[in-house]
Design an enzyme around this catalytic site. Sequence first.
Site, PDB file in Angstrom:
ATOM      1  N   ASP A   9      -2.131 -37.914  23.457  1.00 13.75           N
ATOM      2  CA  ASP A   9      -3.179 -38.547  24.534  1.00 13.75           C
ATOM      3  C   ASP A   9      -3.412 -37.889  25.843  1.00 13.75           C
ATOM      4  O   ASP A   9      -2.207 -37.590  26.320  1.00 13.75           O
ATOM      5  CB  ASP A   9      -2.736 -40.081  24.784  1.00 13.75           C
ATOM      6  CG  ASP A   9      -3.913 -40.942  25.157  1.00 13.75           C
ATOM      7  OD1 ASP A   9      -5.222 -40.497  24.808  1.00 13.75           O
ATOM      8  OD2 ASP A   9      -3.919 -41.911  25.724  1.00 13.75           O
ATOM      9  N   TYR A  32      -5.714 -37.169  29.375  1.00 12.49           N
ATOM     10  CA  TYR A  32      -5.928 -38.037  30.511  1.00 12.49           C
ATOM     11  C   TYR A  32      -7.328 -37.246  31.440  1.00 12.49           C
ATOM     12  O   TYR A  32      -7.103 -37.108  32.616  1.00 12.49           O
ATOM     13  CB  TYR A  32      -4.624 -38.095  31.617  1.00 12.49           C
ATOM     14  CG  TYR A  32      -4.474 -39.153  32.656  1.00 12.49           C
ATOM     15  CD1 TYR A  32      -4.854 -40.515  32.159  1.00 12.49           C
ATOM     16  CD2 TYR A  32      -4.350 -38.669  34.059  1.00 12.49           C
ATOM     17  CE1 TYR A  32      -4.540 -41.397  33.468  1.00 12.49           C
ATOM     18  CE2 TYR A  32      -4.108 -39.682  34.930  1.00 12.49           C
ATOM     19  CZ  TYR A  32      -4.215 -40.840  34.572  1.00 12.49           C
ATOM     20  OH  TYR A  32      -4.235 -41.884  35.414  1.00 12.49           O
ATOM     21  N   HIS A  69     -11.560 -42.547  35.760  1.00 12.35           N
ATOM     22  CA  HIS A  69     -10.386 -43.357  35.155  1.00 12.35           C
ATOM     23  C   HIS A  69      -9.073 -43.023  36.047  1.00 12.35           C
ATOM     24  O   HIS A  69      -8.498 -43.609  36.525  1.00 12.35           O
ATOM     25  CB  HIS A  69     -10.195 -43.197  33.588  1.00 12.35           C
ATOM     26  CG  HIS A  69      -8.871 -43.946  33.304  1.00 12.35           C
ATOM     27  ND1 HIS A  69      -8.715 -45.411  33.198  1.00 12.35           N
ATOM     28  CD2 HIS A  69      -7.672 -43.620  32.898  1.00 12.35           C
ATOM     29  CE1 HIS A  69      -7.712 -45.696  32.744  1.00 12.35           C
ATOM     30  NE2 HIS A  69      -6.980 -44.826  32.395  1.00 12.35           N
ATOM     31  N   ARG A  95      -2.259 -45.354  44.748  1.00 14.79           N
ATOM     32  CA  ARG A  95      -2.242 -44.578  45.996  1.00 14.79           C
ATOM     33  C   ARG A  95      -3.612 -44.351  46.539  1.00 14.79           C
ATOM     34  O   ARG A  95      -4.314 -43.413  46.317  1.00 14.79           O
ATOM     35  CB  ARG A  95      -1.923 -42.917  45.523  1.00 14.79           C
ATOM     36  CG  ARG A  95      -0.283 -42.829  45.017  1.00 14.79           C
ATOM     37  CD  ARG A  95       0.077 -41.647  44.299  1.00 14.79           C
ATOM     38  NE  ARG A  95      -0.924 -41.257  43.277  1.00 14.79           N
ATOM     39  CZ  ARG A  95      -0.995 -41.748  41.830  1.00 14.79           C
ATOM     40  NH1 ARG A  95       0.240 -42.170  41.625  1.00 14.79           N
ATOM     41  NH2 ARG A  95      -1.996 -41.229  41.176  1.00 14.79           N
ATOM     42  N   GLN A 124       3.955 -51.480  31.237  1.00  9.84           N
ATOM     43  CA  GLN A 124       3.582 -49.866  31.725  1.00  9.84           C
ATOM     44  C   GLN A 124       4.165 -49.773  33.086  1.00  9.84           C
ATOM     45  O   GLN A 124       4.861 -48.785  33.297  1.00  9.84           O
ATOM     46  CB  GLN A 124       2.155 -49.479  31.674  1.00  9.84           C
ATOM     47  CG  GLN A 124       1.886 -48.300  31.841  1.00  9.84           C
ATOM     48  CD  GLN A 124       0.420 -47.810  31.561  1.00  9.84           C
ATOM     49  OE1 GLN A 124      -0.467 -48.835  31.075  1.00  9.84           O
ATOM     50  NE2 GLN A 124      -0.327 -46.564  31.948  1.00  9.84           N
ATOM     51  N   TYR A 162       7.564 -46.995  33.331  1.00 11.22           N
ATOM     52  CA  TYR A 162       6.568 -45.607  33.109  1.00 11.22           C
ATOM     53  C   TYR A 162       7.271 -44.386  33.824  1.00 11.22           C
ATOM     54  O   TYR A 162       7.161 -43.332  33.493  1.00 11.22           O
ATOM     55  CB  TYR A 162       5.262 -45.774  33.354  1.00 11.22           C
ATOM     56  CG  TYR A 162       5.053 -45.361  34.639  1.00 11.22           C
ATOM     57  CD1 TYR A 162       4.788 -46.229  35.632  1.00 11.22           C
ATOM     58  CD2 TYR A 162       4.193 -44.169  34.931  1.00 11.22           C
ATOM     59  CE1 TYR A 162       4.267 -46.074  36.941  1.00 11.22           C
ATOM     60  CE2 TYR A 162       3.789 -43.881  36.325  1.00 11.22           C
ATOM     61  CZ  TYR A 162       4.014 -44.858  37.196  1.00 11.22           C
ATOM     62  OH  TYR A 162       3.589 -44.516  38.557  1.00 11.22           O
TER      63      TYR A 162
END
Lengths: 430, 430
Positions: free
Chosen positions: B132, B134, B139, B148, B245, B249
């Site tokens: 996967d 990114y 997004h 952040r 998550q 993570y």
Amino acid sequence: MTALDETHDPTASSWVDGADDHSEFPVQNLPLGIFSTGDGTRRGGVAIGDFVCDLGAVAPLLSGPAAEAATLASGATLNALFSRGNFAADALRTSLFGLFTDISSKAEVSRFLHRMTDCTLHLPFAIGDYTDFYTGIHHAENVGKQFRPDNPLLPNYKWVPIGYHGRASSIVPSGCDVIRPQGQQKNPDGDAPLFGPSKRLDYEMEMAVWTSGSNAMGQPIPIGEAGDHIAGLSILNDWSARDLQAWEYQPLGPFLAKNFNSTISPWVVTSAALAPFRIAQPARPEGDPAPLPYLSDAADQDHGAYAIEMEVLLSTAKMRAAGIEPHRLSKGPMSAMYWTAAQLIAHHTVNGCNLQPGDLLGTGTLSNETPDTFGSLLELSEGGKKAIELPGGETRTFLQDGDEIVMRAHAVREGRRTIGFGECRGRIVG
Amino acid sequence: MTALDETHDPTASSWVDGADDHSEFPVQNLPLGIFSTGDGTRRGGVAIGDFVCDLGAVAPLLSGPAAEAATLASGATLNALFSRGNFAADALRTSLFGLFTDISSKAEVSRFLHRMTDCTLHLPFAIGDYTDFYTGIHHAENVGKQFRPDNPLLPNYKWVPIGYHGRASSIVPSGCDVIRPQGQQKNPDGDAPLFGPSKRLDYEMEMAVWTSGSNAMGQPIPIGEAGDHIAGLSILNDWSARDLQAWEYQPLGPFLAKNFNSTISPWVVTSAALAPFRIAQPARPEGDPAPLPYLSDAADQDHGAYAIEMEVLLSTAKMRAAGIEPHRLSKGPMSAMYWTAAQLIAHHTVNGCNLQPGDLLGTGTLSNETPDTFGSLLELSEGGKKAIELPGGETRTFLQDGDEIVMRAHAVREGRRTIGFGECRGRIVG
């Protein structure tokens, strides 16, 4: 856990050449793998002494579940065999033990033995998914210190068996060359990344768990049953490009730094063979939290760890040319796992994730507390700052072309017959 | 890139019922998949109008490479077909176009058509590895802002096509239920994590690239050849448990938050069918770095993106009971990818990692700039702070049991015949 029986008798002896002298493959071991000989046909085999016995060929000499198991193992992978859980493999092991210890079987069984030096060893399974964990708490601390000196372990470490998905396609059996990966690297003081061959190529000493049986999606494997899903163990070298890793890994984890190659030792040392080497999981240090209920099982704490000694050896091209023996970089026990193999399986499936026979679960790098046990060059060289001196006058911080890493492991315990895993070997090529 | 030919003629018409009216499967599309009917045998099929044509059955009506391709596609997966690269599938598509547009073929071909409502659709490939990415920069910014606010994108984002390995075993075809995962969750103000069903269950709207052909380990696929390794596209819902998550993570990436389930639409819309919808990759914003040479290709920049419109619909149990139509949560173009599909393939292999036919590469969530295009509830609800109002008076921040997500996508461009991907549907069960 498998009960101990006559197949674990340390005094048991085999008529197969080399078996009684062998620190790797005595009759108490009988690890399973996939091999080929001249014609290249891949098929299941069992290691005994200096030989591989062809399982499909020997099947007609067996009966009942053992015969069925040998037939299931006669194909190009062990997935079918371990789709039955461990039951079939256990029955096979017991019957093979009988054949290899009974001198009256010698004449008919010998026809199916191939000298191991004449065999090519392949991956034992078609690996559906590969997950790498991070159970080596000293490794996690050593690496964490390089980034966060005051707080090396992240807050989740003692609660969550940290793991991530790895690449299955690039897992190769012992003996395959490792091509140095290219990729992006970013110097701390540079504006832009550079591109080229990795300059900080490393190994990682891990053990790996092969899974047996399966669970349906949405059906977690309870911790009390998780041990039944351990088909066996092998040695795993999780080669790592530290410069690629440092630049790419945030926020989603390692990717190209790891997926160019992982090397696995080709023999599956089964749960049954390892039963005499199950030991208590080391107590958690004072102040550490207790595992959550889905990770808690008294029996697993009592015998969920393994009495296995691991070692890493390096030879350089120059050393080999000069006839210098490989240099041992580290040696230590497998006991540095903060989580047991059963806890990894219970955690992996608690969300409903489905495991399949022949999935591979890496333990993560298993360093112990002292530098002579550190399982990676990143730790041994303190992030590349301290050169490691080699016999013959060379030094290393990271791996150079021509360097060969050999990992070995043995299950060793007083009163038991030592058994071995065979080699996990790979050489860097440019 | 595939040259346009008569199979892309927007005025072409088919004798198959429904094909000419169909926004999903007109004769210009001809997507490939795996289906079964009453007896459960899985085999390759092509979607046309309201029907699935059995490829193995129709093979005797074809000749040359198309006949061979149809035979390769007659088994339970499309891996064998796409092991030939796209050549075989392209030849098959051209011949099928001929059959479905030639009225004189109707009598003999009709025997091999199954009404789609009578078919069960399966995974099109045995997925070797799932990666996967990114690539959705909006997004990444939307999610990054929640952690952040001043620096949402990490320094590597515009240099490295960020990706990570996902779980292949838990990818299911459209229509399978999604069992709400359990796992550890940590409240910011809590001392210890809690355990239970995820309370922040989300979807992610992605497109996915299926790979064709392969590369040997150590042999990168150059950017100029990478497009030839795109077998086709499907829709991917990367279900995500945000509470799991957030806690798990670091430092190695998402794991149990994602691997409980991923849903894929069952039809592979091939590169040949998508050829008329290849458009220029949007120019990088002023000040962004140019891609490194291994990711740079003028032709890819000129036509490496896709004119595809995606949408996400939600229906709740209460809405369905009240006869309320599904509510559209978002709709937007696929153009938010910061990297092209070819760049993902070039990057994935630049370190020597080997791709295999039927690997799955997710794009990552493809949100655009405005909220009506956001591809996840995490973004739509601003991290759970803002409730989304639904027809019938309900609200949502994250998914509740009984909620059903349907994703759709269409390739749409002026002067072209619109083609669709079918549905990517999944319902949450507790």
